[in-house]
Write an enzyme that holds these catalytic residues in place. Structure first.
Site, PDB file in Angstrom:
ATOM      1  N   CYS A  46      13.952   3.060   1.966  1.00 47.20           N
ATOM      2  CA  CYS A  46      14.246   4.594   1.649  1.00 47.20           C
ATOM      3  C   CYS A  46      15.157   5.063   2.999  1.00 47.20           C
ATOM      4  O   CYS A  46      14.921   6.034   3.634  1.00 47.20           O
ATOM      5  CB  CYS A  46      12.883   5.361   1.698  1.00 47.20           C
ATOM      6  SG  CYS A  46      12.274   5.205   0.110  1.00 47.20           S
ATOM      7  N   ALA A 103       0.949  -1.178  -0.066  1.00 53.55           N
ATOM      8  CA  ALA A 103      -0.037   0.055   0.251  1.00 53.55           C
ATOM      9  C   ALA A 103       0.991   1.198  -0.114  1.00 53.55           C
ATOM     10  O   ALA A 103       1.950   1.052   0.515  1.00 53.55           O
ATOM     11  CB  ALA A 103      -0.904  -0.085   1.269  1.00 53.55           C
ATOM     12  N   GLY A 133       0.414   1.318  -3.350  1.00 55.05           N
ATOM     13  CA  GLY A 133       0.417   0.541  -4.604  1.00 55.05           C
ATOM     14  C   GLY A 133       1.184   1.082  -5.623  1.00 55.05           C
ATOM     15  O   GLY A 133       1.145   0.723  -6.911  1.00 55.05           O
TER      16      GLY A 133
END
Ligand SMILES: C[S@@+](CC[C@H](N)C(=O)[O-])C[C@H]1O[C@@H](n2cnc3c(N)ncnc32)[C@H](O)[C@@H]1O
Length: 709
Positions: free
Chosen positions: A481, A335, A337
């Protein structure tokens, strides 16, 4: 002020007009010849417009020549300015040109008479009006010439002629330039002497400690940080005798915390990641606001599913995974997506993607994007991905994208800001400003640096155990990240140790820096190097030899928004909004960018059973049991009966069903051994003896396809 001075500064006055003389004569009761009004007006206009404007410019030029502290004209010539402003006329000025031309500048008779009237001067036009000019002249003169020249006032007046004034001006300029150069040289010399060996270390005396408690002088702090870094850069030459490098580092850490407002823990983490100078640039970069980004999340095209906003950190891991058409993919934390839909695009809407996310709320956004973009090959599910091997296996490729459980280092690095921005955009913001979350600077603890990587380790093992090594893929991409070694190389290293059946392979991405192979004196073991000598048929000639250097550290450009544009509902292409800044090999502090990391594994065989049962590899979770769900396929020598539907094996199915039941019970916190008890019950009431054949009959009549899993 004498005439000489006035001449020098204002030039020769214009000859007085006929009208002026007539006026004076009238006052004196003398006979006057008529002066035509038009002529008078013409004369006045001429002076007031063209000439006075030119003169104003000239005057300004003259004043700027060699005048260090020239006062504004209006304040220098108070009376004149006042009188002129009353009459709202342009300033009558004199200029160099007038002088050199030998044409006197001057005031109109009206100006003069005005002055006369206002100041109550004598009507006698020959009477002195020096009071109007004296202060200005003296002031100017002092400003223009040195004291020496003042002493020989007369000489200066004599020397200053229309012919030599330009020369004198130049001479004055030259002198001033020389003076300034000398002053600058002196300043540099002083600075050099003082900062050759910067004194940056704080002493331990009481006074200094007290001072340290006061609010920090940011400028001084900044200076000291720069000085300390200079010393650390060239410690042999610039350090104070008897001091150690660690003293300077400690001082730097302290100053950075005070200057940038970081907790000591986090500042130290970041300082350890880079050389001091680079670390400083990094801290600075985190203070710089990210560019304003115009939201494209509410355009008709967006809503119609023609594009989706993507960060580079989103699409590069997908490119590394390189899903093939018709494959079975698992996106473990999907999510909202971004990656899932891009994977679907790369697969041309074929095969099947299991888009998993434990958050049902976030899954709504995921489902929305899947529908909006016309994706037809996605199944959304909601599991904690650590459980996935127990739920399902046999994937050709698994993506474990960045998984920000709580804001950690990555938020400082703004890696997740894109995500936040992305969500904001989905919420329909038109404009947004990507800002930092300053609280992260202070609220991150050692615990965060342990728990997040720990979860990531568990997830990565789960990803490995969910992959089918024998299919068309067998690849796992792990990405974060974050620039934190704990979340990147250390997690990868852990997985390599725990799963000798995987090896690192190239991400095949033409960007990025090599992942660290050592950090803070610790070398990451080249587990894969040892294995590389054992080539197996599944090695497929891949280069496994470089170990962690095969992983990649990247930056993503926040302004480099990439757009996946769908044509006919589903054909993407990417482009950069600000492509001139498209560079991928640096860290955030070099280009105002964000950091991320990508590692690609290849699974070369099933996970050894003894390792799967090794419970020390994860936190003891209640129902922990890692199961490698690698499907048992033909090439694993499992007999498969062929029939019209591609082959069924009821016995095998029963085994699967049994195992699924056990897992389901464990998930519900029940003891799977309870499954064995019904047999005893059967004996007592005999009910199931009839039910069983029914179930069997149901099973055998059902046309079941042999799926990959
Ligand atoms: C940064 S988002 C992922 C973004 C997504 N990959 C994309 O490209 O749009 C991180 C997601 O990880 C999910 N997550 C957190 N813990 C998880 C876990 N244990 N298993 C699977 N997903 C998890 C969160 O619910 C969140 O949606």
């Amino acid at each position: 002020m004498g005439t000489g001075n006035r001449l020098k500064h204002q030039g020769v006055p214009e000859p007085l007009s006929e009208a002026h003389f007539a006026k004076l004569k009238r006052k004196a009761g003398l006979p006057v010849d008529d002066v035509p009004e038009t002529k008078k007006r013409k004369a006045q206009n001429g002076k007031a417009s063209g000439k006075s404007n030119d003169k104003a410019t000239g005057r300004a030029n003259k004043k700027s020549v060699g005048t260090k502290a020239a006062k504004p004209l209006s304040s220098q010539n108070g009376k004149l300015a006042k009188s002129k402003s009353k009459k709202a006329k342009p300033e009558p000025e004199l200029d160099l040109e007038d002088i050199s031309d030998g044409v006197g500048g001057g005031f109109s008779d009206e100006d003069m008479s005005g002055l006369d009237e206002e100041d109550g001067l004598a009507d006698d036009f020959l009477g002195s009006d020096d009071s109007v000019y004296d202060s200005e002249g003296e002031g100017e003169r002092r400003a223009m010439f040195s004291e020496d020249e003042d002493d020989s006032d007369g000489d200066a007046e004599e020397k200053l002629t229309a012919a030599n004034i330009v020369g004198l001006s130049r001479k004055l300029d030259k002198e001033i330039a020389e003076e300034e150069a000398a002053a600058e040289a002196e300043l540099q010399e002083t600075l050099q002497t003082n900062i050759d060996v910067p004194h940056v270390l704080e002493g331990g005396d009481e006074e200094q400690q007290n001072t340290a408690l006061l609010a920090p002088d940011l400028q001084l702090l900044r200076q000291r940080i720069s000085d300390t870094i200079r010393v650390l850069d060239d410690f042999a030459n610039l350090s104070e005798p008897g001091t150690s490098r660690s003293e300077y580092t400690a001082q730097l850490l302290k100053d950075i915390c005070a200057y940038y407002g970081y907790s000591e823990f986090l500042a130290e983490k970041l300082l350890n990641l880079f050389p001091p100078r680079e670390a400083l640039a990094f801290f600075d970069a985190n203070e710089t606001p990210r560019p304003i980004v115009i939201s494209l999340g509410a355009t008709p095209e967006y809503l119609a599913g023609h594009y989706i906003l993507q960060a580079a950190s989103s699409f590069l891991p997908c490119m590394a995974l390189a899903p093939q058409e018709g494959e079975r993919i698992l996106d473990m934390a999907s999510a909202p997506g971004g990656k899932t839909t891009y994977l679907a695009a790369l697969m041309k809407n074929t095969g099947c993607i299991f888009a998993n996310d434990p958050s049902k709320t976030r899954s709504r956004g995921l489902i929305g994007n899947v529908h909006r973009l016309g994706v037809r090959n996605v199944i959304v599910c909601n599991y904690d991905a650590r459980d996935f091997p127990k739920v399902m296996g046999g994937f050709d490729r698994v993506l474990l994208g960045e998984l920000i459980l709580t804001p950690v280092l990555s938020i400082i690095l703004l890696g997740t800001e894109f995500e936040r921005a992305f969500l904001l955009q989905l919420d329909g913001f038109y404009f947004m400003f990507i800002a930092k979350d300053p609280s992260v600077k202070t609220n991150k603890t050692e615990k965060d640096f342990i728990t997040i990587p720990h979860t990531q380790k568990q997830l990565l093992l789960g990803a490995i155990d969910s992959v089918n090594h024998a299919g068309t893929g067998g690849y796992i991409v792990y990405s974060t990240c974050s620039v934190s070694v704990e979340e990147n190389e250390m997690v990868v290293q852990y997985a390599l140790k725990k799963r000798p059946n995987v090896r690192l392979v190239s991400t095949e991405l033409p960007f990025g820096k090599e992942g660290f192979t050592a950090y803070q004196g610790k070398t990451f073991e080249h587990t894969t190097l040892k294995l590389s000598s054992r080539k197996t048929p599944t090695d497929r000639g891949l280069d496994y030899s470089k170990s962690l250097s095969l992983t990649r550290r990247f930056v993503s450009h926040l302004t480099l928004y990439s757009y996946l544009v769908a044509v006919y509902g589903f054909k993407y292409f990417c482009f950069a909004l600000m492509n001139d800044r498209l560079r991928w090999t640096q860290y955030p502090h070099t280009l105002n960018l964000d950091g991320f990391y990508v590692a690609k594994f290849h699974k070369i065989g099933p996970t050894p059973a003894n390792l799967v049962k090794d419970k020390t590899e994860s936190t003891p979770r209640q129902d922990e049991e890692v199961i490698d769900k690698t499907p048992i396929l033909a090439d694993d020598k499992v007999a498969v009966e062929a029939d019209d539907f591609g082959g069924f094996d009821d016995e095998e199915d029963a085994e699967y069903i049994e195992r699924a039941k056990r897992n389901a019970m464990r998930k519900r916190g029940l003891d799977p051994k309870a499954l064995d008890k019904p047999k005893a019950q059967d004996k007592t009431n005999g009910d199931d003896s009839q039910a069983k054949p029914k179930a069997k009959a149901r099973n055998s009549s059902k046309p079941k396809t042999k799926s990959k899993a």
